[in-house]
Motif scaffolding. Structure first.
Motif: not given
Ligand code: ASP
Ligand code: MG
Length: 421
Positions: A92-113
């Motif tokens: 839960y914490m890891e996922l929350e951190e990804v969402i709250a602190t990452s800049n989506p433009a850093m990677r392609e959609y598929e990588v975020w997927y």
């Protein structure tokens, strides 16, 4: 060793998890259990991902809360004493951190997927593994990101069976558990970036584990009593098929039968491992088996609908012959956009393709246009495949205005038609 695969529907609720535990407890052989994300968690994570990717962080966090609430309700039901599986809290914490602190433009959609959607299986297996232990079935939780080595084709990665065999083999030798619990659907690249192998891919995960460990059998536990000749939600009077050979099964799966993922059959056929499809609602039922030596099915009609199709018509502006001169370059483009082609028809200058709906359609059409092609398409189509069709079916589809394209071989009739409202 046997491999058991439990899909999302089988672990949708706490009762489902208890049922899984009783099925696992009844087995005395060594078991490798592959589990999908619980219920509709993968869909929920896909929607969360869209919010995240489009910069709606607040919305994404709200959706995360729903995912957390859903899993917590199952946990509270399984452990009324308030126990919380340690890994679950961490994920839960890891996922929350990804969402709250990452800049989506850093990677392609598929990588975020792959980074985000893979949490569904991490959560489900963490709950299942701890619950099995509570229920007296000692087991080892396996992180499939450390076992399945895939290529970097994110969202649709291919498992490298040789490299994965080394890793999984090492793990099995290093531990001496009777029961292992691992995630379906996920793996990682050589450098450890998480990957997923395509929607509904957990069946393939189970088959790949079966192949690598040379399992005695692979069993897919489903909510139906075995393989049926059509989806009971779409057709009435469906009948049960007790056994089938690998070839019929691979054709069936490829045409869009929901029962098994098309990639599942090859690894099993290669090692001659039988695949059982059994009903988790009633484990006393025999189910169906796919294995070598079963006579070809030439009688039972099989009806399969593949939804979410697009019919694409491509023509070269300079009127080149499409097959002789342009086929390779068009397919290179389709491959670049990871388009899944399900049916092909050609004339002198036209190429008609029935493809899976893709979020890259506009880009693809733009590229085709840059390269000198004129393209038309119809969305909202479906592909109907009938094995062992009747002449009446040919006649009725042949005259239907909803049918945009029809092909038949001696055994199989396929029509691309406008989806019924
Ligand atoms: N959880 C993934 C999906 O829903 C993989 C699977 O269930 O096979 O597509
Ligand atoms: Mg599933």
């Amino acid at each position: 060793m046997k491999v058991y695969k439990f899909g999302g529907a089988s672990v949708r609720t706490a009762d489902g998890v208890r049922n899984l535990a009783s099925i696992a407890a009844a087995e005395s052989d060594r078991l490798f259990i592959i589990v999908s994300a619980m219920g509709k968690t993968t869909n929920a994570l896909e929607r969360l991902l869209d919010d995240f990717y489009e910069g709606r962080t607040g919305e994404a966090l709200l959706k995360l809360q729903q995912v957390v609430d859903y899993h917590n309700a199952i946990i509270a039901d399984l452990w009324p004493d308030g126990y919380m599986p340690e890994r679950v809290g961490r994920f839960y914490m890891e996922l929350e951190e990804v969402i709250a602190t990452s800049n989506p433009a850093m990677r392609e959609y598929e990588v975020w997927y792959d980074r985000i959607v893979s949490f569904g299986e991490l959560l489900s297996t963490s709950i299942v593994s701890d619950y099995l232990a509570t229920a007296g079935v000692a087991n080892t939780w396996v992180d499939m990101r450390e076992c399945f080595v895939t290529n970097a084709r994110h969202k649709d990665a291919n498992v490298d069976l040789e490299r994965s065999a080394e890793r999984l083999g090492t793990l099995i030798h290093a531990t001496d558990a009777r029961v292992y619990v691992g995630q379906g659907f996920i793996g990682a690249t050589e450098d450890g970036a998480p990957t997923t192998i395509g929607r509904e891919g957990s069946d393939y995960s189970a088959a790949a584990v079966g192949y690598i460990l040379d399992a005695e059998s692979v069993t897919i536990w489903k909510d139906v009593k075995g393989i049926l000749n059509g989806d009971p939600k779409l057709f009435k009077d469906v009948s049960h098929i007790p056994e089938m050979n690998y070839l019929d099964a691979i054709e069936l799966a490829y045409s869009g039968a929901q029962i098994i993922h098309p990639k599942t059959i090859k690894p099993l056929q290669n090692r001659n491992i039988p695949l059982y499809v059994r009903c988790f609602l009633d484990p006393s039922l025999p189910g169906s088996v796919i294995r070598a030596g079963v006579k070809k099915n030439r009688e039972i009609p099989i009806l399969i609908v593949k939804p979410a199709q697009v019919l694409l018509t491509i023509r070269a502006n300079d009127l080149s012959f499409i097959l002789e001169e342009r086929f390779a370059s068009i397919f290179a483009l389709l491959n670049e956009y990871m388009v899944k082609v399900n049916l092909i028809q050609s004339s002198a200058v036209n190429l008609d393709l029935c493809i899976d709906r893709t979020r890259h359609l506009d880009e693809l059409v733009a590229r085709l246009s840059e390269e000198g092609y004129f393209t038309k398409y119809n969305t909202d189509m479906e592909l109907l495949t009938i094995r062992n069709y009747t002449p009446q079916q040919t006649a009725s589809f042949g005259s239907s205005p909803e049918v945009y394209l029809m092909q038949r071989t001696r055994r199989t009739l396929q029509v691309v038609r406008k989806k019924e409202e």
